[in-house]
Design an enzyme around this catalytic site. Structure first.
Site, PDB file in Angstrom:
ATOM      1  N   SER A 113       0.831  -1.201   0.000  1.00 37.57           N
ATOM      2  CA  SER A 113       0.000   0.000   0.000  1.00 37.57           C
ATOM      3  C   SER A 113       0.868   1.254   0.000  1.00 37.57           C
ATOM      4  O   SER A 113       2.000   1.259   0.505  1.00 37.57           O
ATOM      5  CB  SER A 113      -0.948   0.045   1.208  1.00 37.57           C
ATOM      6  OG  SER A 113      -1.324   1.361   1.534  1.00 37.57           O
TER       7      SER A 113
ATOM      8  N   TYR B  15      -1.756   2.587  11.025  1.00 35.20           N
ATOM      9  CA  TYR B  15      -1.801   1.809   9.785  1.00 35.20           C
ATOM     10  C   TYR B  15      -0.523   2.046   8.982  1.00 35.20           C
ATOM     11  O   TYR B  15       0.097   1.089   8.487  1.00 35.20           O
ATOM     12  CB  TYR B  15      -3.027   2.211   8.972  1.00 35.20           C
ATOM     13  CG  TYR B  15      -3.192   1.447   7.677  1.00 35.20           C
ATOM     14  CD1 TYR B  15      -3.516   0.095   7.683  1.00 35.20           C
ATOM     15  CD2 TYR B  15      -3.045   2.089   6.446  1.00 35.20           C
ATOM     16  CE1 TYR B  15      -3.682  -0.608   6.489  1.00 35.20           C
ATOM     17  CE2 TYR B  15      -3.220   1.396   5.254  1.00 35.20           C
ATOM     18  CZ  TYR B  15      -3.534   0.052   5.285  1.00 35.20           C
ATOM     19  OH  TYR B  15      -3.696  -0.647   4.113  1.00 35.20           O
TER      20      TYR B  15
END
Length: 224
Positions: free
Chosen positions: A139, A152
């Site tokens: 990501s 995150y």
């Protein structure tokens, strides 16, 4: 359909993992679907079966190192795994002060430890054959910090570091390690939070899966 490779994909029951499984199976690869929910895995397996593909579903909690070792040991007795795609991931978002400790732990356990555990468990087999691929779905949160994605991002930066270090550790072998830095997608990932309210602007998981597959083919052509 001629089988090309046997590919193990984590988080294969939904979202990007599901679409990666379908895309790689379409090319004739045998897919080992790994996840926590049997029903989701079986649904994907049945979709692959209907296209005369080859797939197997295996329930495994990748945050449990003992379970990962047991599952991989069993698979290595019956399968010749050529590639692992560490796709499973979870995310919780919001101001740092509002993120509960258990959600932080879940992200670290799944995104970081899970990726490391699976890679660690398959590595002896790859080293013995001096062949194999490990692909980590990371990501863009592993490339730069983002507002309300503190924990995150921390988990994804950790996997970026792990991936880059493993590349160096294995540079004198024929094992390849890569990281994929994709942006947000319209998947069930967002179902349990309201961090993104307009999902229409997100790419579909299917489109991203096909981009990853195409990119891997380009790399293979360059290497060959």
């Amino acid at each position: 359909m001629q089988l090309l490779k046997t590919i193990l994909i984590t988080g294969a029951g939904t979202g990007l993992g599901k679409e990666l499984a379908l895309a790689y199976a379409q090319e004739g690869n045998r897919i080992i679907l790994v996840g926590r929910t049997q029903a989701h895995l079986d649904e994907v397996r049945q979709m692959i079966d209907k296209t005369n593909g080859s797939a197997r579903s295996v329930v495994c909690d990748i945050t449990d190192t003992n379970q990962v070792k047991q599952v991989l040991a069993h698979l290595n007795e019956t399968e010749k795994i050529d590639q692992v795609i560490n796709n499973a991931g979870i995310g919780y978002f919001g101001p740092l002060q509002n993120i509960p400790a258990d959600q932080i732990s879940q992200m670290i356990d799944t995104n970081v430890k899970g990726t490391i555990y699976v890679s660690q468990a398959i590595l002896p087999t790859f080293l013995e054959r001096n062949a194999g691929k490990i692909m980590n779905i990371i990501s863009t949160a592993g490339l730069r910090g983002k507002v309300h994605e503190t924990a995150y991002c921390a988990s994804k930066f950790a996997i970026r570091g792990f991936t880059e270090a493993l590349v160096k550790e294995l540079e004198n072998t024929s094992i390849t390690v890569s990281g994929v830095y994709m942006g947000g997608m319209d998947t069930p990932f967002w179902d349990e939070n309201h961090f993104i309210t307009d999902r229409s602007r997100l790419k579909s998981a299917k489109d991203v899966a096909l981009e990853i597959l195409e990119r891997e083919h380009e790399i293979e052509l360059i290497i060959s």
